[in-house]
Design a protein around this motif. Structure first.
Motif, mmCIF file in Angstrom:
data_model
loop_
_atom_site.group_PDB
_atom_site.id
_atom_site.type_symbol
_atom_site.label_atom_id
_atom_site.label_comp_id
_atom_site.label_asym_id
_atom_site.label_seq_id
_atom_site.Cartn_x
_atom_site.Cartn_y
_atom_site.Cartn_z
ATOM 1 N N GLU A 1 91.603 79.853 -27.133
ATOM 2 C CA GLU A 1 92.108 78.769 -27.981
ATOM 3 C C GLU A 1 91.836 77.413 -27.339
ATOM 4 O O GLU A 1 91.464 76.457 -28.017
ATOM 5 N N TRP A 2 92.023 77.318 -26.027
ATOM 6 C CA TRP A 2 91.780 76.075 -25.294
ATOM 7 C C TRP A 2 90.343 75.614 -25.496
ATOM 8 O O TRP A 2 90.084 74.453 -25.839
ATOM 9 N N LYS A 3 89.390 76.503 -25.327
ATOM 10 C CA LYS A 3 87.978 76.149 -25.480
ATOM 11 C C LYS A 3 87.670 75.751 -26.918
ATOM 12 O O LYS A 3 86.884 74.831 -27.159
ATOM 13 N N HIS A 4 88.308 76.404 -27.868
ATOM 14 C CA HIS A 4 88.126 76.045 -29.281
ATOM 15 C C HIS A 4 88.671 74.637 -29.545
ATOM 16 O O HIS A 4 88.035 73.832 -30.230
ATOM 17 N N ARG A 5 89.842 74.337 -29.006
ATOM 18 C CA ARG A 5 90.449 73.017 -29.179
ATOM 19 C C ARG A 5 89.564 71.929 -28.567
ATOM 20 O O ARG A 5 89.406 70.850 -29.129
ATOM 21 N N LEU A 6 88.967 72.219 -27.406
ATOM 22 C CA LEU A 6 88.119 71.233 -26.730
ATOM 23 C C LEU A 6 86.863 70.913 -27.533
ATOM 24 O O LEU A 6 86.383 69.782 -27.501
ATOM 25 N N ARG A 7 86.350 71.893 -28.255
ATOM 26 C CA ARG A 7 85.156 71.648 -29.073
ATOM 27 C C ARG A 7 85.410 70.565 -30.115
ATOM 28 O O ARG A 7 84.510 69.829 -30.481
ATOM 29 N N GLY A 8 86.646 70.451 -30.573
ATOM 30 C CA GLY A 8 87.010 69.395 -31.510
ATOM 31 C C GLY A 8 86.853 68.003 -30.914
ATOM 32 O O GLY A 8 86.648 67.027 -31.632
ATOM 33 N N TYR A 9 86.941 67.903 -29.608
ATOM 34 C CA TYR A 9 86.742 66.636 -28.898
ATOM 35 C C TYR A 9 85.287 66.459 -28.459
ATOM 36 O O TYR A 9 84.931 65.436 -27.897
#
Length: 58
Positions: free
Chosen positions: A23-31
């Motif tokens: 989930e963390w890596k997915h959230r970072l892709r948004g940035y």
């Protein structure tokens, strides 16, 4: 605050909010960020350019 400190703050804040590494890596892709794992540790990279932006400590 420098750009590197700002990036680290965003990345680590998102890590605290996420329940898993996935989930963390997915959230970072948004940035526009990704995490690259290497023998020397984890690095924050740019999704668009693919270059390392900074190392993660700890």
């Amino acid at each position: 605050m420098s750009d590197i400190e700002t990036i680290r703050d965003v990345v680590m804040r998102e890590r605290k909010l996420a329940v898993s590494d996935r989930e963390w890596k997915h959230r970072l892709r948004g940035y526009g960020y990704a995490i690259r794992e290497s023998d020397k540790g984890r690095f924050v990279t740019s999704v668009l350019r693919g270059n390392d932006l900074c190392a993660l400590m700890g």
